[in-house]
Write a protein that holds these residues in place. Structure first.
Motif, PDB file in Angstrom:
ATOM      1  N   SER A  61      -7.749  11.574   9.685  1.00  0.00           N
ATOM      2  CA  SER A  61      -6.158  11.635  10.369  1.00  0.00           C
ATOM      3  C   SER A  61      -5.450  11.354   9.707  1.00  0.00           C
ATOM      4  O   SER A  61      -3.954  10.878   9.538  1.00  0.00           O
ATOM      5  CB  SER A  61      -6.558  11.052  12.211  1.00  0.00           C
ATOM      6  OG  SER A  61      -6.908   9.499  12.404  1.00  0.00           O
ATOM      7  N   SER A  62      -5.734   9.617   9.103  1.00  0.00           N
ATOM      8  CA  SER A  62      -4.404   9.160   8.265  1.00  0.00           C
ATOM      9  C   SER A  62      -4.064  10.358   7.034  1.00  0.00           C
ATOM     10  O   SER A  62      -2.750  10.172   6.465  1.00  0.00           O
ATOM     11  CB  SER A  62      -5.300   7.984   7.267  1.00  0.00           C
ATOM     12  OG  SER A  62      -6.659   8.320   6.750  1.00  0.00           O
ATOM     13  N   ASP A 119       6.513   5.515  -1.656  1.00  0.00           N
ATOM     14  CA  ASP A 119       7.598   6.238  -0.589  1.00  0.00           C
ATOM     15  C   ASP A 119       6.661   5.927   0.625  1.00  0.00           C
ATOM     16  O   ASP A 119       6.839   5.775   1.824  1.00  0.00           O
ATOM     17  CB  ASP A 119       7.944   7.687  -1.212  1.00  0.00           C
ATOM     18  CG  ASP A 119       9.502   7.205  -1.854  1.00  0.00           C
ATOM     19  OD1 ASP A 119      10.332   6.289  -2.280  1.00  0.00           O
ATOM     20  OD2 ASP A 119       9.306   8.041  -2.595  1.00  0.00           O
ATOM     21  N   MET A 120       5.206   7.102   0.232  1.00  0.00           N
ATOM     22  CA  MET A 120       4.287   7.459   1.189  1.00  0.00           C
ATOM     23  C   MET A 120       4.201   5.758   1.693  1.00  0.00           C
ATOM     24  O   MET A 120       3.846   5.660   2.742  1.00  0.00           O
ATOM     25  CB  MET A 120       3.024   8.179   0.433  1.00  0.00           C
ATOM     26  CG  MET A 120       3.808   9.460   0.183  1.00  0.00           C
ATOM     27  SD  MET A 120       2.296  10.143  -0.719  1.00  0.00           S
ATOM     28  CE  MET A 120       2.906  10.785  -2.436  1.00  0.00           C
ATOM     29  N   ARG A 121       3.686   5.095   1.049  1.00  0.00           N
ATOM     30  CA  ARG A 121       3.309   3.781   1.575  1.00  0.00           C
ATOM     31  C   ARG A 121       3.840   2.818   1.807  1.00  0.00           C
ATOM     32  O   ARG A 121       3.187   2.763   3.386  1.00  0.00           O
ATOM     33  CB  ARG A 121       2.518   2.700  -0.231  1.00  0.00           C
ATOM     34  CG  ARG A 121       1.834   1.556   0.766  1.00  0.00           C
ATOM     35  CD  ARG A 121       2.032   0.400  -0.032  1.00  0.00           C
ATOM     36  NE  ARG A 121       4.037  -0.279  -0.727  1.00  0.00           N
ATOM     37  CZ  ARG A 121       4.193  -0.035  -2.390  1.00  0.00           C
ATOM     38  NH1 ARG A 121       3.206  -0.319  -3.433  1.00  0.00           N
ATOM     39  NH2 ARG A 121       5.478  -0.279  -2.063  1.00  0.00           N
ATOM     40  N   MET A 132       0.370   1.427   4.646  1.00  0.00           N
ATOM     41  CA  MET A 132      -1.117   2.086   4.449  1.00  0.00           C
ATOM     42  C   MET A 132      -0.919   1.668   2.891  1.00  0.00           C
ATOM     43  O   MET A 132      -0.111   1.152   2.369  1.00  0.00           O
ATOM     44  CB  MET A 132      -1.752   3.232   4.027  1.00  0.00           C
ATOM     45  CG  MET A 132      -2.029   3.828   5.671  1.00  0.00           C
ATOM     46  SD  MET A 132      -2.308   5.476   5.579  1.00  0.00           S
ATOM     47  CE  MET A 132      -3.680   5.291   5.342  1.00  0.00           C
ATOM     48  N   SER A 133      -2.126   1.245   2.046  1.00  0.00           N
ATOM     49  CA  SER A 133      -2.002   0.382   0.555  1.00  0.00           C
ATOM     50  C   SER A 133      -1.750   2.188  -0.467  1.00  0.00           C
ATOM     51  O   SER A 133      -2.396   3.556   0.020  1.00  0.00           O
ATOM     52  CB  SER A 133      -3.412   0.376   0.564  1.00  0.00           C
ATOM     53  OG  SER A 133      -4.388   1.434   0.806  1.00  0.00           O
ATOM     54  N   LYS A 134      -1.491   1.781  -1.378  1.00  0.00           N
ATOM     55  CA  LYS A 134      -1.248   2.580  -2.383  1.00  0.00           C
ATOM     56  C   LYS A 134      -3.175   2.974  -2.736  1.00  0.00           C
ATOM     57  O   LYS A 134      -2.226   4.096  -3.303  1.00  0.00           O
ATOM     58  CB  LYS A 134      -0.246   2.158  -3.143  1.00  0.00           C
ATOM     59  CG  LYS A 134      -0.240   2.554  -5.026  1.00  0.00           C
ATOM     60  CD  LYS A 134       1.000   1.945  -5.225  1.00  0.00           C
ATOM     61  CE  LYS A 134       1.295   3.098  -7.063  1.00  0.00           C
ATOM     62  NZ  LYS A 134       2.636   2.297  -7.473  1.00  0.00           N
ATOM     63  N   MET A 170      -2.985   5.960  -0.417  1.00  0.00           N
ATOM     64  CA  MET A 170      -2.621   6.931  -0.820  1.00  0.00           C
ATOM     65  C   MET A 170      -3.076   8.471  -1.831  1.00  0.00           C
ATOM     66  O   MET A 170      -2.852   8.938  -1.604  1.00  0.00           O
ATOM     67  CB  MET A 170      -0.845   6.707  -0.637  1.00  0.00           C
ATOM     68  CG  MET A 170       0.096   5.453   0.202  1.00  0.00           C
ATOM     69  SD  MET A 170       0.477   6.623   2.011  1.00  0.00           S
ATOM     70  CE  MET A 170      -1.401   6.567   2.692  1.00  0.00           C
ATOM     71  N   SER A 171      -3.149   7.261  -2.560  1.00  0.00           N
ATOM     72  CA  SER A 171      -3.755   7.302  -3.998  1.00  0.00           C
ATOM     73  C   SER A 171      -5.044   8.696  -4.132  1.00  0.00           C
ATOM     74  O   SER A 171      -4.954   9.616  -4.036  1.00  0.00           O
ATOM     75  CB  SER A 171      -3.816   6.657  -4.695  1.00  0.00           C
ATOM     76  OG  SER A 171      -4.068   7.235  -6.542  1.00  0.00           O
ATOM     77  N   THR A 172      -6.352   8.585  -2.971  1.00  0.00           N
ATOM     78  CA  THR A 172      -7.119   9.000  -2.685  1.00  0.00           C
ATOM     79  C   THR A 172      -6.160   9.996  -1.584  1.00  0.00           C
ATOM     80  O   THR A 172      -6.674  11.355  -1.547  1.00  0.00           O
ATOM     81  CB  THR A 172      -7.793   8.043  -1.670  1.00  0.00           C
ATOM     82  OG1 THR A 172      -7.964   6.874  -2.859  1.00  0.00           O
ATOM     83  CG2 THR A 172      -9.495   8.545  -1.347  1.00  0.00           C
ATOM     84  N   GLY A 173      -5.840  10.004  -0.349  1.00  0.00           N
ATOM     85  CA  GLY A 173      -5.004  10.806   0.109  1.00  0.00           C
ATOM     86  C   GLY A 173      -4.681  12.191  -0.523  1.00  0.00           C
ATOM     87  O   GLY A 173      -4.979  13.219  -0.237  1.00  0.00           O
ATOM     88  N   VAL A 174      -3.665  11.530  -1.282  1.00  0.00           N
ATOM     89  CA  VAL A 174      -2.955  13.120  -2.372  1.00  0.00           C
ATOM     90  C   VAL A 174      -3.795  13.768  -2.661  1.00  0.00           C
ATOM     91  O   VAL A 174      -3.989  14.896  -3.811  1.00  0.00           O
ATOM     92  CB  VAL A 174      -1.399  12.211  -2.890  1.00  0.00           C
ATOM     93  CG1 VAL A 174      -1.220  13.166  -4.024  1.00  0.00           C
ATOM     94  CG2 VAL A 174      -0.490  11.546  -2.313  1.00  0.00           C
TER      95      VAL A 174
END
Length: 181
Positions: free
Chosen positions: A34-35, A54-56, A61-63, A66-70
């Motif tokens: 869900s994140s 910007d996403m963080r 959430m941690s950078k 965000m990097s893992t999610g992207v």
């Protein structure tokens, strides 16, 4: 937020946030956390490409997250890197075509599992064939034959499913079920 309309802007943000939660929940059906679903939702509703910072800030959430999610969304072709003159940081935007995202996501997920199932089915058939040849127990031979028939049926199903996956991945599915645009 413009001054006199701050309540309306708050209502707007609440409404969009609610829908982003729905996106996140639905993406869970495809094995996406869900994140990561929320990340996609934020990118989808962003008017501009976003940096990891910007996403963080948007998701608190941690950078690293965000990097893992992207990366995960990029692998699924749901997010793509983009460029904007004068900005040195990596920028990302969502894939706007949900049909394209679905076909990619569905195809990737189902292909891996189906290929694995075909492989496992073939290995099981092979092992049962060896056992069938070695045993003299007629009851066991009958049971093996019955189960091999089931496994052949399963393999035929998985082979059909691979054809279905190819129809989805190729976009041919839209010849049968046109997009609503």
């Amino acid at each position: 937020m413009p001054g006199d309309n701050s309540k309306e802007w708050e209502k707007y943000e609440e409404t969009i946030d609610k829908f982003i939660q729905i996106i996140a929940k639905n993406m869970n059906l495809y094995g996406i956390t869900s994140s990561v679903g929320r990340l996609y939702g934020v990118l989808y509703f962003s008017d501009q490409p976003m940096t990891l910072d910007d996403m963080r800030d948007a998701l608190e959430m941690s950078k690293t997250s965000m990097s893992t999610g992207v990366r995960a969304l990029s692998d699924m072709r749901m997010v793509e890197p983009t460029y904007k003159k004068g900005i040195r940081k990596d920028l990302y935007q969502s894939e706007e075509d949900w049909y394209k995202s679905f076909t990619s996501l569905f195809g990737n997920r189902w292909r891996k599992h189906t290929e694995s199932n075909i492989e496992e089915t073939e290995e099981t058939i092979e092992e049962l064939e060896e056992l069938y040849e070695k045993t003299s127990d007629e009851e066991l031979r009958n049971k093996i034959q019955h189960d091999m028939d089931r496994l052949i049926y399963a393999k035929n199903y998985y082979t059909w499913l691979m054809k279905f996956i190819r129809v989805i991945e190729s976009g041919e599915i839209f010849n049968y079920i046109p997009k609503n645009e």
